[in-house]
Design a protein around this motif. Structure first.
Motif, PDB file in Angstrom:
ATOM      1  N   GLU A 150       0.818  -1.225   0.000  1.00 33.56           N
ATOM      2  CA  GLU A 150       0.000   0.000   0.000  1.00 33.56           C
ATOM      3  C   GLU A 150       0.847   1.269   0.000  1.00 33.56           C
ATOM      4  O   GLU A 150       0.353   2.343  -0.308  1.00 33.56           O
ATOM      5  N   LEU A 151       2.125   1.129   0.323  1.00 35.36           N
ATOM      6  CA  LEU A 151       3.038   2.275   0.317  1.00 35.36           C
ATOM      7  C   LEU A 151       3.712   2.439  -1.041  1.00 35.36           C
ATOM      8  O   LEU A 151       4.538   3.327  -1.215  1.00 35.36           O
ATOM      9  N   GLY A 152       3.408   1.544  -1.980  1.00 29.59           N
ATOM     10  CA  GLY A 152       4.048   1.583  -3.291  1.00 29.59           C
ATOM     11  C   GLY A 152       5.450   0.999  -3.265  1.00 29.59           C
ATOM     12  O   GLY A 152       6.253   1.254  -4.165  1.00 29.59           O
ATOM     13  N   LEU A 153       5.740   0.212  -2.247  1.00 27.14           N
ATOM     14  CA  LEU A 153       7.059  -0.404  -2.118  1.00 27.14           C
ATOM     15  C   LEU A 153       6.980  -1.907  -2.350  1.00 27.14           C
ATOM     16  O   LEU A 153       5.896  -2.482  -2.356  1.00 27.14           O
ATOM     17  N   THR A 154       8.135  -2.495  -2.523  1.00 26.84           N
ATOM     18  CA  THR A 154       8.313  -3.945  -2.519  1.00 26.84           C
ATOM     19  C   THR A 154       9.375  -4.236  -1.464  1.00 26.84           C
ATOM     20  O   THR A 154      10.039  -3.309  -0.974  1.00 26.84           O
ATOM     21  N   SER A 155       9.564  -5.491  -1.150  1.00 28.89           N
ATOM     22  CA  SER A 155      10.628  -5.854  -0.209  1.00 28.89           C
ATOM     23  C   SER A 155      11.980  -5.365  -0.718  1.00 28.89           C
ATOM     24  O   SER A 155      12.791  -4.854   0.059  1.00 28.89           O
ATOM     25  N   ALA A 156      12.224  -5.515  -2.003  1.00 28.25           N
ATOM     26  CA  ALA A 156      13.511  -5.112  -2.571  1.00 28.25           C
ATOM     27  C   ALA A 156      13.717  -3.603  -2.454  1.00 28.25           C
ATOM     28  O   ALA A 156      14.799  -3.136  -2.078  1.00 28.25           O
ATOM     29  N   ARG A 157      12.683  -2.831  -2.760  1.00 29.98           N
ATOM     30  CA  ARG A 157      12.797  -1.372  -2.652  1.00 29.98           C
ATOM     31  C   ARG A 157      12.995  -0.956  -1.198  1.00 29.98           C
ATOM     32  O   ARG A 157      13.810  -0.090  -0.886  1.00 29.98           O
ATOM     33  N   TRP A 158      12.245  -1.576  -0.313  1.00 26.80           N
ATOM     34  CA  TRP A 158      12.344  -1.294   1.114  1.00 26.80           C
ATOM     35  C   TRP A 158      13.750  -1.615   1.619  1.00 26.80           C
ATOM     36  O   TRP A 158      14.345  -0.858   2.391  1.00 26.80           O
ATOM     37  N   GLN A 159      14.289  -2.737   1.184  1.00 27.19           N
ATOM     38  CA  GLN A 159      15.623  -3.153   1.592  1.00 27.19           C
ATOM     39  C   GLN A 159      16.673  -2.131   1.152  1.00 27.19           C
ATOM     40  O   GLN A 159      17.570  -1.785   1.927  1.00 27.19           O
ATOM     41  N   ILE A 160      16.551  -1.622  -0.046  1.00 29.90           N
ATOM     42  CA  ILE A 160      17.516  -0.639  -0.541  1.00 29.90           C
ATOM     43  C   ILE A 160      17.353   0.686   0.191  1.00 29.90           C
ATOM     44  O   ILE A 160      18.346   1.315   0.570  1.00 29.90           O
ATOM     45  N   LEU A 161      16.120   1.104   0.434  1.00 28.07           N
ATOM     46  CA  LEU A 161      15.907   2.320   1.234  1.00 28.07           C
ATOM     47  C   LEU A 161      16.557   2.151   2.608  1.00 28.07           C
ATOM     48  O   LEU A 161      17.202   3.075   3.117  1.00 28.07           O
ATOM     49  N   GLY A 162      16.408   0.975   3.193  1.00 23.95           N
ATOM     50  CA  GLY A 162      17.017   0.701   4.497  1.00 23.95           C
ATOM     51  C   GLY A 162      18.533   0.755   4.454  1.00 23.95           C
ATOM     52  O   GLY A 162      19.169   1.266   5.381  1.00 23.95           O
ATOM     53  N   ALA A 163      19.120   0.248   3.380  1.00 24.64           N
ATOM     54  CA  ALA A 163      20.579   0.294   3.241  1.00 24.64           C
ATOM     55  C   ALA A 163      21.057   1.739   3.142  1.00 24.64           C
ATOM     56  O   ALA A 163      22.104   2.103   3.693  1.00 24.64           O
ATOM     57  N   ILE A 164      20.287   2.572   2.462  1.00 19.79           N
ATOM     58  CA  ILE A 164      20.642   3.994   2.337  1.00 19.79           C
ATOM     59  C   ILE A 164      20.539   4.674   3.702  1.00 19.79           C
ATOM     60  O   ILE A 164      21.422   5.435   4.103  1.00 19.79           O
ATOM     61  N   VAL A 165      19.466   4.361   4.430  1.00 22.52           N
ATOM     62  CA  VAL A 165      19.249   4.965   5.749  1.00 22.52           C
ATOM     63  C   VAL A 165      20.356   4.568   6.724  1.00 22.52           C
ATOM     64  O   VAL A 165      20.847   5.404   7.491  1.00 22.52           O
ATOM     65  N   THR A 166      20.760   3.314   6.706  1.00 25.07           N
ATOM     66  CA  THR A 166      21.722   2.832   7.701  1.00 25.07           C
ATOM     67  C   THR A 166      23.175   3.119   7.334  1.00 25.07           C
ATOM     68  O   THR A 166      24.046   2.983   8.193  1.00 25.07           O
ATOM     69  N   ALA A 167      23.440   3.514   6.109  1.00 24.46           N
ATOM     70  CA  ALA A 167      24.816   3.844   5.710  1.00 24.46           C
ATOM     71  C   ALA A 167      25.272   5.094   6.463  1.00 24.46           C
ATOM     72  O   ALA A 167      24.478   5.998   6.732  1.00 24.46           O
ATOM     73  N   GLU A 168      26.534   5.125   6.803  1.00 21.22           N
ATOM     74  CA  GLU A 168      27.071   6.265   7.548  1.00 21.22           C
ATOM     75  C   GLU A 168      27.091   7.540   6.715  1.00 21.22           C
ATOM     76  O   GLU A 168      27.050   8.636   7.248  1.00 21.22           O
ATOM     77  N   LEU A 179      18.600   9.639   0.036  1.00 23.76           N
ATOM     78  CA  LEU A 179      17.156   9.581   0.264  1.00 23.76           C
ATOM     79  C   LEU A 179      16.565  10.980   0.136  1.00 23.76           C
ATOM     80  O   LEU A 179      17.139  11.950   0.631  1.00 23.76           O
ATOM     81  N   THR A 180      15.429  11.090  -0.509  1.00 24.63           N
ATOM     82  CA  THR A 180      14.691  12.351  -0.536  1.00 24.63           C
ATOM     83  C   THR A 180      13.742  12.373   0.666  1.00 24.63           C
ATOM     84  O   THR A 180      13.586  11.360   1.366  1.00 24.63           O
ATOM     85  N   ASP A 181      13.095  13.500   0.888  1.00 28.13           N
ATOM     86  CA  ASP A 181      12.103  13.572   1.961  1.00 28.13           C
ATOM     87  C   ASP A 181      10.985  12.555   1.722  1.00 28.13           C
ATOM     88  O   ASP A 181      10.505  11.910   2.657  1.00 28.13           O
ATOM     89  N   LYS A 182      10.583  12.412   0.459  1.00 31.11           N
ATOM     90  CA  LYS A 182       9.547  11.437   0.108  1.00 31.11           C
ATOM     91  C   LYS A 182      10.024  10.011   0.397  1.00 31.11           C
ATOM     92  O   LYS A 182       9.265   9.174   0.902  1.00 31.11           O
ATOM     93  N   GLY A 183      11.288   9.740   0.108  1.00 33.01           N
ATOM     94  CA  GLY A 183      11.863   8.425   0.392  1.00 33.01           C
ATOM     95  C   GLY A 183      11.936   8.148   1.878  1.00 33.01           C
ATOM     96  O   GLY A 183      11.635   7.046   2.336  1.00 33.01           O
ATOM     97  N   ARG A 184      12.325   9.160   2.659  1.00 34.04           N
ATOM     98  CA  ARG A 184      12.385   9.016   4.117  1.00 34.04           C
ATOM     99  C   ARG A 184      10.989   8.747   4.679  1.00 34.04           C
ATOM    100  O   ARG A 184      10.809   7.896   5.540  1.00 34.04           O
TER     101      ARG A 184
END
Length: 158
Positions: free
Chosen positions: A37-55, A103-108
């Motif tokens: 419902e968020l327009g995501l998939t597991s793969a997209r979510w995983q990549i967003l998470g990798a971006i968020v957790t990167a230093e 990440l953009t604000d929309k991505g966050r």
């Protein structure tokens, strides 16, 4: 029929790996349903998470390495995320052609919404499991990953 050249530990590990393959497929499908419902998939979510957790912002190749994924697959997904305004590209001062993914604000907002869904879901999924058992499985999986990566576990613990 079991291969008689395997040790008992090899047989047990083979069974574990086969179950991990099945679990991975089911986890991806469950993740897809959770964030659809968020327009995501597991793969997209995983990549967003990798971006968020990167230093710091990283190029696609580094994200792929951190995820243990194929660079071309990560690039395709990052391109899709960029088209939807969830990530942006910034100039990499160290490499002209390898842009940094941010990440953009929309991505966050999308990632944060996914994590709000994940909390109750993961708590429900873990219901009835012992924390010590989860930690033991995590330890085994980490040790196997390090062996496959050629990383000496004793060096990392020093």
């Amino acid at each position: 029929m079991r291969n008689t050249k395997r040790t008992p530990a090899g047989d047990a590990l083979t069974d574990l790996i086969l179950d991990l393959f099945r679990l991975n497929s089911r986890m991806l499908a469950a993740g897809d349903r959770l964030v659809a419902e968020l327009g995501l998939t597991s793969a997209r979510w995983q990549i967003l998470g990798a971006i968020v957790t990167a230093e710091r912002p990283q190029p696609v190749a580094w994200l792929a390495r951190d995820l243990g994924a194929n660079r071309q697959n990560v690039q395709r997904i990052v391109n899709d995320l960029h088209e939807e305004g969830l990530v942006a590209f910034e100039t990499n001062p160290h490499h002209r052609r390898a842009q940094l993914v941010v990440l953009t604000d929309k991505g966050r907002a999308a990632f944060d919404a996914a994590m709000r869904l994940q909390g109750p879901w993961i708590s429900s999924l873990s219901d009835g499991l012992l924390v010590k058992d989860i930690k033991t499985v995590h330890h085994v999986i980490t040790a196997l990953r390090r062996k496959l990566e050629g990383t000496d576990e004793s060096e990392e613990q020093s």
